[in-house]
Design a protein around this motif. Structure first.
Motif, PDB file in Angstrom:
ATOM      1  N   MET A 173      35.623  44.151  31.173  1.00  0.00           N
ATOM      2  CA  MET A 173      35.396  43.895  32.599  1.00  0.00           C
ATOM      3  C   MET A 173      35.123  42.415  32.867  1.00  0.00           C
ATOM      4  SD  MET A 173      33.047  47.205  33.545  1.00  0.00           S
ATOM      5  CE  MET A 173      32.870  46.743  35.258  1.00  0.00           C
ATOM      6  N   LEU A 174      34.443  41.750  31.930  1.00  0.00           N
ATOM      7  CA  LEU A 174      34.166  40.324  32.091  1.00  0.00           C
ATOM      8  C   LEU A 174      35.400  39.468  31.854  1.00  0.00           C
ATOM      9  CD1 LEU A 174      32.090  38.037  32.490  1.00  0.00           C
ATOM     10  CD2 LEU A 174      31.548  38.216  30.049  1.00  0.00           C
ATOM     11  N   PHE A 175      36.302  39.922  30.989  1.00  0.00           N
ATOM     12  CA  PHE A 175      37.466  39.127  30.583  1.00  0.00           C
ATOM     13  C   PHE A 175      38.306  38.660  31.783  1.00  0.00           C
ATOM     14  CE2 PHE A 175      41.092  38.939  27.245  1.00  0.00           C
ATOM     15  CZ  PHE A 175      40.748  37.642  26.923  1.00  0.00           C
ATOM     16  N   PRO A 176      38.794  39.555  32.637  1.00  0.00           N
ATOM     17  CA  PRO A 176      39.625  39.089  33.758  1.00  0.00           C
ATOM     18  C   PRO A 176      38.827  38.452  34.888  1.00  0.00           C
ATOM     19  CG  PRO A 176      39.373  41.467  33.874  1.00  0.00           C
ATOM     20  CD  PRO A 176      38.705  41.024  32.607  1.00  0.00           C
ATOM     21  N   ALA A 177      37.482  38.551  34.844  1.00  0.00           N
ATOM     22  CA  ALA A 177      36.647  37.956  35.892  1.00  0.00           C
ATOM     23  C   ALA A 177      36.101  36.594  35.477  1.00  0.00           C
ATOM     24  CB  ALA A 177      35.490  38.899  36.231  1.00  0.00           C
ATOM     25  N   LYS A 304      44.807  46.316  27.072  1.00  0.00           N
ATOM     26  CA  LYS A 304      45.992  45.702  27.682  1.00  0.00           C
ATOM     27  C   LYS A 304      45.712  45.306  29.131  1.00  0.00           C
ATOM     28  CE  LYS A 304      49.777  47.467  26.191  1.00  0.00           C
ATOM     29  NZ  LYS A 304      50.268  46.442  25.235  1.00  0.00           N
ATOM     30  N   ILE A 305      45.000  46.154  29.863  1.00  0.00           N
ATOM     31  CA  ILE A 305      44.666  45.830  31.250  1.00  0.00           C
ATOM     32  C   ILE A 305      43.811  44.566  31.305  1.00  0.00           C
ATOM     33  CG2 ILE A 305      43.398  46.619  33.285  1.00  0.00           C
ATOM     34  CD1 ILE A 305      44.148  49.493  32.492  1.00  0.00           C
ATOM     35  N   ALA A 306      42.776  44.499  30.463  1.00  0.00           N
ATOM     36  CA  ALA A 306      41.868  43.351  30.476  1.00  0.00           C
ATOM     37  C   ALA A 306      42.580  42.067  30.064  1.00  0.00           C
ATOM     38  CB  ALA A 306      40.693  43.622  29.544  1.00  0.00           C
ATOM     39  N   ALA A 307      43.388  42.133  29.004  1.00  0.00           N
ATOM     40  CA  ALA A 307      44.043  40.921  28.504  1.00  0.00           C
ATOM     41  C   ALA A 307      45.083  40.402  29.489  1.00  0.00           C
ATOM     42  CB  ALA A 307      44.688  41.211  27.145  1.00  0.00           C
ATOM     43  N   PHE A 308      45.821  41.299  30.115  1.00  0.00           N
ATOM     44  CA  PHE A 308      46.776  40.843  31.127  1.00  0.00           C
ATOM     45  C   PHE A 308      46.047  40.226  32.315  1.00  0.00           C
ATOM     46  CE2 PHE A 308      50.526  43.127  29.389  1.00  0.00           C
ATOM     47  CZ  PHE A 308      51.474  42.136  29.626  1.00  0.00           C
ATOM     48  N   ALA A 310      43.230  38.524  32.200  1.00  0.00           N
ATOM     49  CA  ALA A 310      42.848  37.170  31.795  1.00  0.00           C
ATOM     50  C   ALA A 310      44.050  36.236  31.788  1.00  0.00           C
ATOM     51  CB  ALA A 310      42.196  37.215  30.411  1.00  0.00           C
ATOM     52  N   LEU A 311      45.202  36.735  31.307  1.00  0.00           N
ATOM     53  CA  LEU A 311      46.413  35.912  31.291  1.00  0.00           C
ATOM     54  C   LEU A 311      46.833  35.530  32.706  1.00  0.00           C
ATOM     55  CD1 LEU A 311      48.762  34.707  29.608  1.00  0.00           C
ATOM     56  CD2 LEU A 311      49.952  36.898  29.890  1.00  0.00           C
ATOM     57  N   LEU A 312      46.792  36.495  33.626  1.00  0.00           N
ATOM     58  CA  LEU A 312      47.133  36.202  35.015  1.00  0.00           C
ATOM     59  C   LEU A 312      46.207  35.141  35.598  1.00  0.00           C
ATOM     60  CD1 LEU A 312      47.833  39.796  36.420  1.00  0.00           C
ATOM     61  CD2 LEU A 312      49.490  37.925  36.285  1.00  0.00           C
ATOM     62  N   ARG A 313      44.908  35.245  35.303  1.00  0.00           N
ATOM     63  CA  ARG A 313      43.963  34.279  35.877  1.00  0.00           C
ATOM     64  C   ARG A 313      44.210  32.878  35.331  1.00  0.00           C
ATOM     65  NH1 ARG A 313      39.969  34.771  39.173  1.00  0.00           N
ATOM     66  NH2 ARG A 313      39.986  37.053  39.004  1.00  0.00           N
ATOM     67  N   VAL A 314      44.456  32.767  34.039  1.00  0.00           N
ATOM     68  CA  VAL A 314      44.729  31.444  33.465  1.00  0.00           C
ATOM     69  C   VAL A 314      45.983  30.831  34.091  1.00  0.00           C
ATOM     70  CG1 VAL A 314      45.434  30.245  31.359  1.00  0.00           C
ATOM     71  CG2 VAL A 314      43.541  31.858  31.289  1.00  0.00           C
ATOM     72  N   LEU A 315      47.039  31.616  34.181  1.00  0.00           N
ATOM     73  CA  LEU A 315      48.311  31.072  34.670  1.00  0.00           C
ATOM     74  C   LEU A 315      48.294  30.786  36.164  1.00  0.00           C
ATOM     75  CD1 LEU A 315      50.860  33.266  32.652  1.00  0.00           C
ATOM     76  CD2 LEU A 315      50.021  30.968  32.117  1.00  0.00           C
ATOM     77  N   HIS A 316      47.632  31.632  36.943  1.00  0.00           N
ATOM     78  CA  HIS A 316      47.671  31.489  38.398  1.00  0.00           C
ATOM     79  C   HIS A 316      46.546  30.628  38.955  1.00  0.00           C
ATOM     80  CE1 HIS A 316      50.914  34.304  39.656  1.00  0.00           C
ATOM     81  NE2 HIS A 316      50.701  34.802  38.443  1.00  0.00           N
ATOM     82  N   VAL A 317      45.457  30.468  38.211  1.00  0.00           N
ATOM     83  CA  VAL A 317      44.328  29.683  38.705  1.00  0.00           C
ATOM     84  C   VAL A 317      44.243  28.328  38.006  1.00  0.00           C
ATOM     85  CG1 VAL A 317      41.812  29.596  38.979  1.00  0.00           C
ATOM     86  CG2 VAL A 317      43.029  31.748  39.341  1.00  0.00           C
ATOM     87  N   ALA A 318      44.400  28.306  36.679  1.00  0.00           N
ATOM     88  CA  ALA A 318      44.210  27.063  35.933  1.00  0.00           C
ATOM     89  C   ALA A 318      45.463  26.193  35.900  1.00  0.00           C
ATOM     90  CB  ALA A 318      43.749  27.369  34.520  1.00  0.00           C
TER      91      ALA A 318
END
Length: 537
Positions: A173-177, A304-308, A310-318
């Motif tokens: 839960m913390l990973f994608p947030a 898979k849900i959590a890791a995707f 986190a990947l979305l946040r890195v690519l779309h925010v950072a």
């Protein structure tokens, strides 16, 4: 004289932490800690029931908290954690699949095993019974040793799996947030370490289970090292680990693009390992096969849900400003993942390994939505992850019901005629397989249609063509299993089809109904995913 720095430090306000928006994660971590205390001090006789109440109660309470927070967009904990649409949607999805998976983990029943091989015993009044507890009674003992046999005879049950699962859920839960890279790394480790342990706790085929846990741990450690190297390079590039700060540096053009790209590449290795993308997929079939099936279901869906996320946040925010550089790389990864997963799944004779390679191909399909690099891509990815997660828990729940004397029947030849012997089991398993194949009137069809449409809108039509070809290949091995179940005669020593307990029955029924409903009336969830797509940057 008072040191001026001390005075200044005392005058500065402490970073504000909004515990209300963190409540879903705090509930899960809090219940996990209580579970550890229960494991340490509660009497053995009532320990299982206590863990069951804590696990289900905590996860349901956290899900309610996520629903209450719907629409919230804020950063807290000094900007380390962000609560926005994608984070809440993904947390809700993680909690839903975790509740369903915990029902499988909690299976402790002893059911009658009615098979052809048991007929002789039944004729003389004997009854064989198959223990459905998936976890070894003494994980530290050598497989096959006297100590292990004594623990088995004593009826010892491993209840520490519940707090381990809850700690993993909290990390997920913390990973994608996570809104900075250090928090993201901490979440990665918190979710990974319990999974390494859970993979090695299988009651049967102990050596295979321990081998799976060791492989997962060693390769996971390497991927974490790559992730940290990426964090170090991005910190050197931007002077901050904040995702927003990295985005500002990219936008200003003051740093070295080469350093940023290498950092993003190394960071992505750790994330692509967790989602099982090619070429970081080699652990997937071994771990899926060796882990207890309930853990495989939990790991395949929630991780898979959590890791995707986190990947979305890195690519779309950072690093959205570097999309022209990272999109071609993800193109190649998505194509390789779809094709390698689909082609190798065709060659498998083990049902869990087949589903593992199926999961790899699905990772490629989800990556087509990520490659779109637009809001439609995010919403379609969110929808796909929830549909896939629910279907994955359901399909592994069915796998637990087909059993040989030494455990679950994994060899596909043992599934011959299973649909004839139990039409209900065969029909539900076929539903999950058809959904994974993307057949209309199932949630999987709507999910694939969504990510392919997003990829086309993002200018990735060739990727969609490859996806359609990979889907056609995948349909072959899904349909092959259906043919085995319904159009082949069962073997003379057919495996037992175990009567599911209330918990397993509930999991299968809920996942099957949702899979069917999302294929017929998907619009409410599609709208919810669309509303949740914008990131708080």
């Amino acid at each position: 004289m008072v040191d001026s720095t001390v005075v200044l430090a005392q005058s500065l306000p402490a970073p504000a932490i909004d515990y209300g928006v963190l409540s879903p994660m705090l509930i899960v971590f809090g219940v996990a800690v209580v579970g550890v205390i229960v494991e340490a001090f509660a009497p053995a006789r009532g320990r299982y029931a206590s863990h069951l109440v804590l696990a289900f109660g905590g996860l349901i309470a956290a899900l309610v908290a996520v629903v209450v927070l719907a629409g919230t967009e804020t950063a807290t904990a000094a900007g380390a954690v962000v609560v926005d649409g994608p984070a809440l949607f993904l947390q809700g999805a993680i909690l839903i699949v975790s509740i369903l998976a915990v029902a499988l983990v909690a299976e402790r029943g002893v059911e009658s095993a009615r098979s052809t091989a048991d007929a002789a015993l039944a004729s003389v009044g004997a009854e064989t019974r198959t223990r459905t507890d998936a976890f070894t009674p003494q994980a530290a003992s050598v497989p096959g040793s006297a100590a292990e046999q004594e623990a088995t005879d004593a009826g010892i049950a491993r209840t520490e799996v519940f707090p381990l699962v809850l700690f993993a859920v909290g990390g997920m839960m913390l990973f994608p947030a996570s809104d900075d890279l250090l928090t993201m790394f901490i979440a990665l480790e918190v979710l990974s370490l319990p999974l390494y342990l859970l993979c090695g706790l299988s009651r049967r085929r102990r050596l295979l289970s321990q081998e799976a846990a060791l492989k997962y741990f060693l390769l996971g450690a390497f991927s974490s090292a790559f992730f940290l190297y990426g964090v170090a390079l991005l910190y050197g590039y931007a002077g901050t680990v904040s995702l927003a700060g990295i985005a500002d540096t990219v936008a200003s053009g003051t740093g070295s693009d080469a350093t940023a790209l290498i950092g993003v590449g190394l960071l992505s290795v750790g994330l692509l390992f967790k989602i099982g993308a090619v070429p970081f997929h080699s652990w997937t079939p071994d771990v899926y096969q060796g882990a207890p099936t309930a853990v495989t279901a939990f790991m395949a869906a929630a991780t898979k849900i959590a890791a995707f996320g986190a990947l979305l946040r890195v690519l779309h925010v950072a690093v959205p400003g570097l999309s022209d550089e990272w999109r071609p790389i993800l193109w190649a990864v998505a194509i390789a993942t779809m094709l390698v997963g689909a082609v190798l799944a065709v060659t498998q004779t083990d049902v869990k390994r087949m589903l593992a390679y199926s999961a790899i191909s699905h990772t490629g399909f989800v990556l087509t939505g990520v490659v779109a690099a637009n809001e439609q891509g995010v919403s379609s990815t969110l929808f796909y992850l929830l549909v896939y997660g629910i279907g994955t828990v359901g399909v592994f729940a069915v796998v637990t019901l087909v059993r040989d004397p030494d455990g679950e029947a994994w060899d596909l030849s043992r599934w011959e005629g299973a649909g004839r012997r139990s039409p209900l089991l065969g029909g539900v398993f076929a539903l999950f397989l058809l959904s994974m194949a993307g057949i209309p009137l199932t949630g999987g069809f709507i999910a694939k249609l969504g990510v392919f449409s997003a990829a086309i809108s993002g200018g990735a039509l060739p990727l969609v063509i490859v996806g359609v070809v990979a889907s056609a290949i995948a349909a072959y091995f899904y349909v092959r299993v259906i043919v085995l179940m319904f159009f082949r005669d069962p073997p003379a020593d057919a495996p037992a089809i175990v009567m599911p307990s209330v918990l397993t029955t509930a999991t299968i029924v809920v996942t099957a109904v949702i899979t069917l409903l999302l294929g017929i009336v998907p619009q409410p969830l599609l709208d919810l995913a669309g509303q949740a797509a914008p990131f708080l940057s």
